[in-house]
Each structure stands twice: as structure tokens, then as C-alpha cells.
Write an enzyme that holds these catalytic residues in place. Sequence first.
Site, PDB file in Angstrom:
ATOM      1  N   HIS A  97      30.023 -43.551-117.336  1.00 51.18           N
ATOM      2  CA  HIS A  97      31.014 -42.626-118.273  1.00 51.18           C
ATOM      3  C   HIS A  97      31.167 -43.267-119.713  1.00 51.18           C
ATOM      4  O   HIS A  97      31.574 -44.470-119.955  1.00 51.18           O
ATOM      5  CB  HIS A  97      32.333 -42.925-117.513  1.00 51.18           C
ATOM      6  CG  HIS A  97      33.487 -42.082-118.262  1.00 51.18           C
ATOM      7  ND1 HIS A  97      34.444 -41.085-117.693  1.00 51.18           N
ATOM      8  CD2 HIS A  97      34.000 -41.741-119.694  1.00 51.18           C
ATOM      9  CE1 HIS A  97      35.062 -40.126-118.499  1.00 51.18           C
ATOM     10  NE2 HIS A  97      34.849 -40.983-119.743  1.00 51.18           N
ATOM     11  N   HIS A  99      31.210 -45.012-123.058  1.00 55.33           N
ATOM     12  CA  HIS A  99      32.370 -45.836-123.596  1.00 55.33           C
ATOM     13  C   HIS A  99      31.637 -46.784-124.788  1.00 55.33           C
ATOM     14  O   HIS A  99      30.463 -47.269-124.733  1.00 55.33           O
ATOM     15  CB  HIS A  99      32.833 -46.654-122.432  1.00 55.33           C
ATOM     16  CG  HIS A  99      31.764 -47.494-121.651  1.00 55.33           C
ATOM     17  ND1 HIS A  99      31.204 -47.114-120.566  1.00 55.33           N
ATOM     18  CD2 HIS A  99      31.499 -48.928-121.677  1.00 55.33           C
ATOM     19  CE1 HIS A  99      30.410 -47.847-120.145  1.00 55.33           C
ATOM     20  NE2 HIS A  99      30.358 -48.962-120.706  1.00 55.33           N
TER      21      HIS A  99
HETATM   22  P1  AMP Z   1      28.671 -51.527-119.248  1.00 56.03           P
HETATM   23  O1  AMP Z   1      27.530 -52.249-118.999  1.00 56.03           O
HETATM   24  O2  AMP Z   1      28.473 -50.877-120.931  1.00 56.03           O
HETATM   25  O3  AMP Z   1      28.615 -50.037-118.368  1.00 56.03           O
HETATM   26  O4  AMP Z   1      29.920 -52.005-119.002  1.00 56.03           O
HETATM   27  C1  AMP Z   1      30.789 -51.388-118.280  1.00 56.03           C
HETATM   28  C2  AMP Z   1      32.150 -52.272-118.562  1.00 56.03           C
HETATM   29  O5  AMP Z   1      33.254 -51.691-117.998  1.00 56.03           O
HETATM   30  C3  AMP Z   1      32.014 -53.759-118.111  1.00 56.03           C
HETATM   31  O6  AMP Z   1      32.189 -54.617-119.460  1.00 56.03           O
HETATM   32  C4  AMP Z   1      33.123 -54.125-117.175  1.00 56.03           C
HETATM   33  O7  AMP Z   1      33.578 -55.303-117.064  1.00 56.03           O
HETATM   34  C5  AMP Z   1      34.009 -52.851-117.348  1.00 56.03           C
HETATM   35  N1  AMP Z   1      34.738 -52.572-116.345  1.00 56.03           N
HETATM   36  C6  AMP Z   1      34.481 -52.012-115.117  1.00 56.03           C
HETATM   37  N2  AMP Z   1      35.410 -51.843-114.309  1.00 56.03           N
HETATM   38  C7  AMP Z   1      36.387 -51.802-115.238  1.00 56.03           C
HETATM   39  C8  AMP Z   1      37.801 -51.846-114.841  1.00 56.03           C
HETATM   40  N3  AMP Z   1      38.325 -51.239-113.387  1.00 56.03           N
HETATM   41  N4  AMP Z   1      38.711 -51.971-115.822  1.00 56.03           N
HETATM   42  C9  AMP Z   1      38.375 -52.205-117.141  1.00 56.03           C
HETATM   43  N5  AMP Z   1      37.201 -52.587-117.354  1.00 56.03           N
HETATM   44  C10 AMP Z   1      36.176 -52.365-116.196  1.00 56.03           C
HETATM   45 ZN    ZN Z   2      33.838 -40.458-115.787  1.00 57.59          ZN
END
Ligand code: AMP
Ligand code: ZN
Length: 116
Positions: A97, A99
Site C-alpha cells: 500500500h 507509503h
Molecule cells: P516498506 O519496506 O517500505 O514496505 O516498509 C513497510 C514499513 O511498514 C516498515 O518500515 C514496517 O516497520 C512498517 N509497518 C509494518 N506494519 C506496521 C504497522 N502495523 N504499524 C506501523 N508500521 C508498520
Molecule cells: Zn491498502
Amino acid sequence: MDNCIFCKILHDEIPAQKIYEDSEVIAFNDINPAAPVHFLIIPKIHVASLMECGKTHQQILGKMLLLAPTIAKEQGCTDGFRTIINTGRVGGQEVFHLHIHIIGSKNRLPAMIHKD
Ligand code: AMP
Ligand code: ZN
């Protein structure tokens, strides 16, 4: 999207430390912070990654980028910060998703990619 963890966060189905919300985006602290400040900005519409974005996402992408410094300053990043958008397998994306990571610290952050 049913199985998307960030959709669940924006629908309050799983908890997160939200630090900003409006009708189109939310920002919340990363659960596994890489630095003292580490939050994510996500759109409320589900789009998997930057690869899936098109012309229709131009407005929301611009909005997310412009929100980054505003929220970063509120979080104490008055002297700069880093923005990261991991995209797809090669980019190391784990949550599909879209971000933006915003990462900040008192001191200069380490180099992002180490060249051998
Ligand atoms: P990416 O590798 O850019 O997809 O990073 C995903 C990020 O989402 C990682 O830094 C995770 O620590 C973070 N993440 C995953 N699950 C959660 C959650 N439930 N709440 C907050 N951050 C999350
Ligand atoms: Zn989503």
C-alpha cells in the site's frame, strides 16, 4: 483491500499511532522505527505502489509530498529529514500500500545505499 495491513490501519481495524489524518491521507509512526522520528504517510485510497500510480494519482502524490515537511517539523525535524518510497521487489517494498517513509534524527543520517 481486504488483506492490506495499511487499509486496516486507516479503517481502525488494527491500532497505530496516528499523528495526522484528513479526508485523503493519514500519517502514523512506523512500528519498527529506523531512527528517533520515523513515520509513514499513506493515501486513504488503496494503491499498491508507485509503479501502479498514474495520472489520476498526481494530486494525492503531490499532497503526500507536501505534507512530509509539515508533519516532519511537527515531529521535531526542524533541520531536515529523509524521505523514502520503496517500490516493488527490487526496492525492498514489504507492505504493498503506497507509503512515504519520513525519517529524522538529531544527527545526520547514515548513507542510504552503500557502494561497494
Ligand atoms: P516498506 O519496506 O517500505 O514496505 O516498509 C513497510 C514499513 O511498514 C516498515 O518500515 C514496517 O516497520 C512498517 N509497518 C509494518 N506494519 C506496521 C504497522 N502495523 N504499524 C506501523 N508500521 C508498520
Ligand atoms: Zn491498502
